[in-house]
Design an enzyme around this catalytic site. Structure first.
Site, PDB file in Angstrom:
ATOM      1  N   LYS A   1      97.867  -5.870 -34.787  1.00 57.98           N
ATOM      2  CA  LYS A   1      98.391  -7.093 -34.193  1.00 57.98           C
ATOM      3  C   LYS A   1      99.899  -7.254 -34.399  1.00 57.98           C
ATOM      4  CE  LYS A   1      94.100  -9.528 -33.694  1.00 57.98           C
ATOM      5  NZ  LYS A   1      93.027  -8.782 -34.399  1.00 57.98           N
TER       6      LYS A   1
HETATM    7  C1  LIG Z   1      91.839  -8.500 -33.879  1.00 55.75           C
HETATM    8  C2  LIG Z   1      91.243  -7.251 -34.384  1.00 55.75           C
HETATM    9  C3  LIG Z   1      90.325  -6.499 -33.615  1.00 55.75           C
HETATM   10  C4  LIG Z   1      89.824  -6.985 -32.280  1.00 55.75           C
HETATM   11  O1  LIG Z   1      90.788  -6.919 -31.267  1.00 55.75           O
HETATM   12  P1  LIG Z   1      90.612  -7.743 -29.913  1.00 55.75           P
HETATM   13  O2  LIG Z   1      91.847  -7.510 -29.148  1.00 55.75           O
HETATM   14  O3  LIG Z   1      90.444  -9.181 -30.322  1.00 55.75           O
HETATM   15  O4  LIG Z   1      89.386  -7.224 -29.248  1.00 55.75           O
HETATM   16  C5  LIG Z   1      89.894  -5.280 -34.116  1.00 55.75           C
HETATM   17  N1  LIG Z   1      90.293  -4.831 -35.322  1.00 55.75           N
HETATM   18  C6  LIG Z   1      91.143  -5.522 -36.097  1.00 55.75           C
HETATM   19  C7  LIG Z   1      91.532  -4.981 -37.404  1.00 55.75           C
HETATM   20  C8  LIG Z   1      91.664  -6.751 -35.654  1.00 55.75           C
HETATM   21  O5  LIG Z   1      92.501  -7.426 -36.424  1.00 55.75           O
END
Ligand SMILES: *Cc1c(COP(=O)(O)O)cnc(C)c1O
Length: 422
Positions: free
Chosen positions: A105
């Site tokens: 993220k």
């Molecule tokens: C947010 C997150 C996901 C999921 O991603 P999306 O875009 O919401 O489908 C998967 N793995 C981790 C470690 C995350 O922080």
């Protein structure tokens, strides 16, 4: 780039307007009206990550941002690598956790923060975000110290890992962490509700840093090109995406639509299987989330599914033909973590869900890539008992343990949130 709401095609916005607003005014999500197709995708692969990313973003945003603005954004947002790590022949992990908060993220949050800072004349005053774990950290860290912006992070009390909580609830300054008495879906509902309150939106200049914000997803498209560039060879590339809110998969589908040489995507979820069930049956049935090992994917009403649905024009058969999918239980995920560890690769629970589903869906002659979305040390509480040994904490995490938590409790109630925001 012209964007339109998934709910009202006539409701248009520019990229900067969409980034500033987050959610469309009708409650829909902004999506590109037209996805550009790059005839020279193969040549793009020859560029390095920064040069390629600036080129791709310029093609999307050239009507609103100068090339030097785009290059500046890329240089300051993407200061860390996304290495493709081989696990065994035919299988590798794209590691997306080398940014400051050790999860993928960081790509989207750092890009969004810099886009909003560029747009300083109209900088929103409050960035409101719900987190199931990693978003809060990435957003708090990306915006910390940015002039004139307050970040408010809503998270389900007691349902994120202690390390995750420390990543966003120890910042202080312009970051406010609210521990909601409820689950992640409650947090997400509160955020959506706040955006439907014109009073809050205009008085607080509210914007969202969740993956409903198109700026985040545009940044994520870039590492799918990077995966294709690093893997090389001619074997069909099959990419498994560990999914919760489905922003990451949407970004991958966008990359593919622009011409990134990715043969197919594999949708991987934990027991929160709304989308795999939809792909199986054609019936879309959101439901309350359940807690799992891969907690950042504990989503019962995935907000970005609306975008994917729109991308396929709601055609279930087309989606089922274009994708593969699968679900992994916690027990299966633990087994995958152990199996990978024996081969010398330490996976976090989210990456392990993707790897588990990928292995079941991969066909002869394909090149499998799973997205490793978080650093395993972020989940040491659950990994250590599985592996029977300690996982050393990287410095970025061990330093946090000494810091006091600065969170406030909040009832899962729209009026309570409004009072706290005003
Ligand atoms: C947010 C997150 C996901 C999921 O991603 P999306 O875009 O919401 O489908 C998967 N793995 C981790 C470690 C995350 O922080």
């Amino acid at each position: 780039m012209k964007l339109a709401s998934t709910r009202t095609p006539a409701l248009r916005a520019t990229f900067l307007e969409a980034a500033r607003r987050g959610l469309a005014p009708d409650g829909g999500l902004f999506a590109p009206v037209e996805v550009p197709r790059f005839a020279d995708a193969a040549d793009l692969l020859k560029l390095d990550f920064q040069a390629r990313s600036a080129e791709i973003l310029h093609r999307f945003l050239g009507d609103e941002l100068s090339r030097s603005d785009v290059e500046g954004l890329v240089r300051s947002a993407f200061t860390f690598p996304a290495p493709l790590v081989p696990v065994r022949p035919g299988l590798s992990a794209l590691e997306l956790f080398h940014g400051p908060t050790l999860a993928f993220k960081d790509f989207g949050a750092r890009f969004l923060a810099r886009v909003l800072a560029l747009d300083a004349g109209t900088t929103p005053r409050t960035v409101l975000t719900a987190t199931s774990g990693d978003t809060g950290a990435a957003v708090a860290c990306a915006f910390l110290g940015l002039q004139g912006v307050r970040v408010v992070v809503l998270y389900p009390a007691g349902r994120v890992s202690p390390l995750q909580e420390r990543q966003f609830a120890t910042c202080g300054g312009n970051v406010l962490a609210l521990a909601v008495d409820g689950v992640f879906d409650d947090c997400q509902r509160l955020v959506k509700g706040a955006f439907e309150d014109p009073d809050l939106v205009s008085r607080q200049g509210l914007t969202s840093a969740n993956s409903i914000n198109i700026a985040r997803l545009l940044a994520q498209l870039l590492y799918y090109y990077e995966a294709a560039a690093q893997v090389g060879g001619d074997a069909p590339r099959v990419v498994a995406v560990p999914s919760g809110n489905f922003g990451n998969l949407y970004a991958g589908l966008l990359a593919q639509a622009t011409g990134a040489p990715i043969h197919r995507f594999v949708v991987a979820t934990n027991a929160n299987r709304v989308v795999p069930d939809y792909l199986d049956t054609g019936e879309y049935r959101p439901r309350p989330s359940v807690a799992t090992l891969s907690n950042a994917m504990d989503v019962g009403a995935p907000s970005n599914w609306e975008r994917i649905h729109a991308l396929f024009r709601g055609d279930h058969d087309a989606m089922a033909a274009a994708l593969r999918w699968g679900v992994r239980s916690d027990a299966e995920t633990r087994q995958t973590i152990l199996d990978l560890d024996r081969e010398g690769y330490l996976a976090d629970p989210h990456g392990a869900v993707a790897c588990g589903v990928l292995q079941a869906q991969l066909r002869e002659g394909e090149q499998g890539i799973f997205l490793a979305t978080a650093h395993p040390a972020k989940f040491c509480e659950s990994l250590e008992p599985t592996l029977g040994r300690e996982i050393p904490l990287p410095r970025a995490l061990s330093d946090l343990l000494a810091k006091p938590l600065l969170c406030e409790p909040l009832a899962a109630d729209q009026a309570a949130l409004k009072r706290r925001l005003l």
